[in-house]
Motif scaffolding. Structure first.
Motif, PDB file in Angstrom:
ATOM      1  N   PRO A  40       8.886  -7.046 -10.284  1.00  0.00           N
ATOM      2  CA  PRO A  40       7.459  -6.993 -10.999  1.00  0.00           C
ATOM      3  C   PRO A  40       7.116  -8.428 -11.269  1.00  0.00           C
ATOM      4  CG  PRO A  40       8.616  -4.956 -11.333  1.00  0.00           C
ATOM      5  CD  PRO A  40       9.670  -5.977 -10.955  1.00  0.00           C
ATOM      6  N   GLY A  41       5.656  -8.404 -11.300  1.00  0.00           N
ATOM      7  CA  GLY A  41       5.051  -9.781 -12.024  1.00  0.00           C
ATOM      8  C   GLY A  41       4.352 -10.174 -11.131  1.00  0.00           C
ATOM      9  N   PHE A  42       3.334 -11.075 -11.528  1.00  0.00           N
ATOM     10  CA  PHE A  42       2.399 -11.850 -11.052  1.00  0.00           C
ATOM     11  C   PHE A  42       2.612 -13.042 -10.523  1.00  0.00           C
ATOM     12  CE2 PHE A  42      -0.217  -8.771 -12.866  1.00  0.00           C
ATOM     13  CZ  PHE A  42      -1.842  -8.566 -12.230  1.00  0.00           C
ATOM     14  N   TYR A  43       2.831 -13.298  -9.249  1.00  0.00           N
ATOM     15  CA  TYR A  43       3.596 -14.616  -8.631  1.00  0.00           C
ATOM     16  C   TYR A  43       2.240 -15.602  -8.282  1.00  0.00           C
ATOM     17  CZ  TYR A  43       7.772 -12.155  -8.946  1.00  0.00           C
ATOM     18  OH  TYR A  43       9.071 -11.347  -9.508  1.00  0.00           O
ATOM     19  N   GLY A  60       8.195  -5.072  -2.890  1.00  0.00           N
ATOM     20  CA  GLY A  60       8.321  -4.868  -4.150  1.00  0.00           C
ATOM     21  C   GLY A  60       8.527  -3.435  -4.749  1.00  0.00           C
ATOM     22  N   ILE A  61       8.553  -2.980  -5.977  1.00  0.00           N
ATOM     23  CA  ILE A  61       8.700  -1.582  -6.421  1.00  0.00           C
ATOM     24  C   ILE A  61       7.335  -0.815  -6.194  1.00  0.00           C
ATOM     25  CG2 ILE A  61       9.494  -0.207  -8.203  1.00  0.00           C
ATOM     26  CD1 ILE A  61      11.109  -2.693  -9.117  1.00  0.00           C
ATOM     27  N   ARG A  62       6.446  -1.290  -6.794  1.00  0.00           N
ATOM     28  CA  ARG A  62       4.945  -0.644  -6.713  1.00  0.00           C
ATOM     29  C   ARG A  62       3.712  -1.749  -6.726  1.00  0.00           C
ATOM     30  NH1 ARG A  62       3.391   3.169 -11.553  1.00  0.00           N
ATOM     31  NH2 ARG A  62       3.373   1.119 -12.705  1.00  0.00           N
ATOM     32  N   PRO A  63       2.881  -1.567  -5.703  1.00  0.00           N
ATOM     33  CA  PRO A  63       2.054  -2.561  -5.315  1.00  0.00           C
ATOM     34  C   PRO A  63       1.283  -2.977  -6.501  1.00  0.00           C
ATOM     35  CG  PRO A  63       1.253  -0.171  -4.562  1.00  0.00           C
ATOM     36  CD  PRO A  63       2.760  -0.243  -4.889  1.00  0.00           C
ATOM     37  N   GLU A  64       0.770  -2.169  -7.411  1.00  0.00           N
ATOM     38  CA  GLU A  64       0.079  -2.741  -8.735  1.00  0.00           C
ATOM     39  C   GLU A  64       1.160  -3.278  -9.788  1.00  0.00           C
ATOM     40  OE1 GLU A  64       1.083   1.927  -9.593  1.00  0.00           O
ATOM     41  OE2 GLU A  64       0.808   0.408  -7.796  1.00  0.00           O
ATOM     42  N   ASP A  65       2.435  -3.473  -9.316  1.00  0.00           N
ATOM     43  CA  ASP A  65       3.367  -4.329 -10.158  1.00  0.00           C
ATOM     44  C   ASP A  65       3.521  -5.566  -9.842  1.00  0.00           C
ATOM     45  OD1 ASP A  65       3.127  -2.197 -12.303  1.00  0.00           O
ATOM     46  OD2 ASP A  65       5.032  -1.277 -11.526  1.00  0.00           O
ATOM     47  N   THR A  66       3.583  -5.648  -8.363  1.00  0.00           N
ATOM     48  CA  THR A  66       4.109  -7.078  -7.759  1.00  0.00           C
ATOM     49  C   THR A  66       2.918  -7.569  -7.168  1.00  0.00           C
ATOM     50  OG1 THR A  66       6.227  -5.985  -7.480  1.00  0.00           O
ATOM     51  CG2 THR A  66       5.668  -7.930  -6.312  1.00  0.00           C
ATOM     52  N   VAL A  67       2.266  -8.689  -7.468  1.00  0.00           N
ATOM     53  CA  VAL A  67       1.224  -9.176  -6.868  1.00  0.00           C
ATOM     54  C   VAL A  67       1.494 -10.720  -6.618  1.00  0.00           C
ATOM     55  CG1 VAL A  67      -1.263  -9.932  -7.624  1.00  0.00           C
ATOM     56  CG2 VAL A  67      -0.213  -7.729  -8.622  1.00  0.00           C
ATOM     57  N   LEU A  68       1.288 -10.772  -5.410  1.00  0.00           N
ATOM     58  CA  LEU A  68       0.980 -12.409  -4.773  1.00  0.00           C
ATOM     59  C   LEU A  68      -0.301 -12.938  -4.822  1.00  0.00           C
ATOM     60  CD1 LEU A  68       3.660 -12.124  -1.972  1.00  0.00           C
ATOM     61  CD2 LEU A  68       4.076 -12.035  -4.224  1.00  0.00           C
ATOM     62  N   ALA A 105       5.383  -5.937   5.161  1.00  0.00           N
ATOM     63  CA  ALA A 105       5.334  -6.123   3.668  1.00  0.00           C
ATOM     64  C   ALA A 105       5.156  -4.668   2.940  1.00  0.00           C
ATOM     65  CB  ALA A 105       4.156  -6.735   3.113  1.00  0.00           C
ATOM     66  N   GLU A 106       5.921  -4.297   1.756  1.00  0.00           N
ATOM     67  CA  GLU A 106       5.939  -2.779   1.237  1.00  0.00           C
ATOM     68  C   GLU A 106       5.667  -3.032  -0.081  1.00  0.00           C
ATOM     69  OE1 GLU A 106      10.077  -1.135   1.110  1.00  0.00           O
ATOM     70  OE2 GLU A 106       9.638  -1.883   2.912  1.00  0.00           O
ATOM     71  N   THR A 137      -4.830   2.026   2.361  1.00  0.00           N
ATOM     72  CA  THR A 137      -5.192   0.783   1.622  1.00  0.00           C
ATOM     73  C   THR A 137      -6.311   0.858   0.693  1.00  0.00           C
ATOM     74  OG1 THR A 137      -4.540  -0.336   3.870  1.00  0.00           O
ATOM     75  CG2 THR A 137      -6.061  -1.763   2.245  1.00  0.00           C
ATOM     76  N   TYR A 138      -6.302   0.417  -0.398  1.00  0.00           N
ATOM     77  CA  TYR A 138      -7.330   0.344  -1.455  1.00  0.00           C
ATOM     78  C   TYR A 138      -8.299  -0.751  -1.024  1.00  0.00           C
ATOM     79  CZ  TYR A 138     -10.115  -0.398  -5.849  1.00  0.00           C
ATOM     80  OH  TYR A 138     -11.054  -0.598  -6.792  1.00  0.00           O
TER      81      TYR A 138
END
Length: 220
Positions: A40-43, A60-68, A105-106, A137-138
């Motif tokens: 998790p993190g903002f990359y 990632g683990i959750r889409p809201e926690d792992t952001v590219l 990507a997941e 998709t949001y």
């Protein structure tokens, strides 16, 4: 040959601290699935997967926690690759550019953090047989209600396949989309979301679990 795992974390607890370093570590002409697991993190960096590196999964683990995320636009491109590699204008402005085949990507959010100055389309048929399926998709409010644009080529409307399925958010407006794009019904969507279509590895049940959930619109 089995699946290769590469770990990424910004706190130096994994194999690499950036996603691009992990991609760079994948062998040229890769022939086995390489899963890059991202903590998790903002990359904040542009990401590029070249044509010479196939079978890559970013997980990632959750889409809201792992952001590219990165902030390129068609008129302002700051990238570690030159224009001769990624192109210019719209071609080179993607925050994440993928040219390798069989990419997956997941549980990741791909974000362009450039200031929003206007509404945007979900996509345009650059060629006559473009196909896009957006599922679960949001969609933010910056998405135009008609969703898709023929890019001045009305003849492509007859051959392009632009589909949506159980998308959500303020930018998801199925009833207001262009007539030549449509919402898939469940039976139609399954052929695109079947685990074997997206990822041929039967040991990875993540998509099967999503499909089994049958998330109702009311829960979005």
């Amino acid at each position: 040959m089995g699946t290769r795992i590469i770990m990424v974390a910004q706190d130096c607890s994994a194999d690499y601290t950036t996603v691009q370093e992990a991609i760079d570590a994948v062998p040229l002409s890769n022939t086995c699935r390489t899963v890059i697991r991202i903590a998790p993190g903002f990359y904040r960096q542009p990401v590029y997967v070249p044509k010479t590196k196939n079978l890559i999964t970013l997980a990632g683990i959750r889409p809201e926690d792992t952001v590219l995320t990165w902030n390129n636009t068609a008129t302002k491109i700051d990238h570690h690759q030159g224009a001769r590699v990624i192109g210019t204008g719209t071609f080179g402005s993607g925050s994440t550019i993928v040219e390798g085949e069989d990419f997956i990507a997941e549980n990741i959010t791909f974000e362009n953090s450039a200031p929003e100055t206007q509404y945007t389309y979900l996509g345009r048929p650059w060629g006559p047989f473009g196909r896009v399926v957006l599922a679960y998709t949001y969609m933010d409010a910056c998405i135009k209600q008609d969703g898709w644009n023929n890019w001045g080529k009305p003849e492509n409307e007859r051959t392009a396949c632009f589909y949506e399925y159980r998308c959500f958010g303020p930018g998801s407006c199925p009833s207001k989309r262009v007539e030549w794009a449509r919402e898939l019904i469940e039976e139609e969507a399954e052929q695109f979301l079947a685990h074997g279509f997206v990822d041929p590895d039967p040991q990875r049940p993540w998509l099967a679990q999503v499909m089994a959930a049958r998330i109702p619109y009311s829960a979005m």
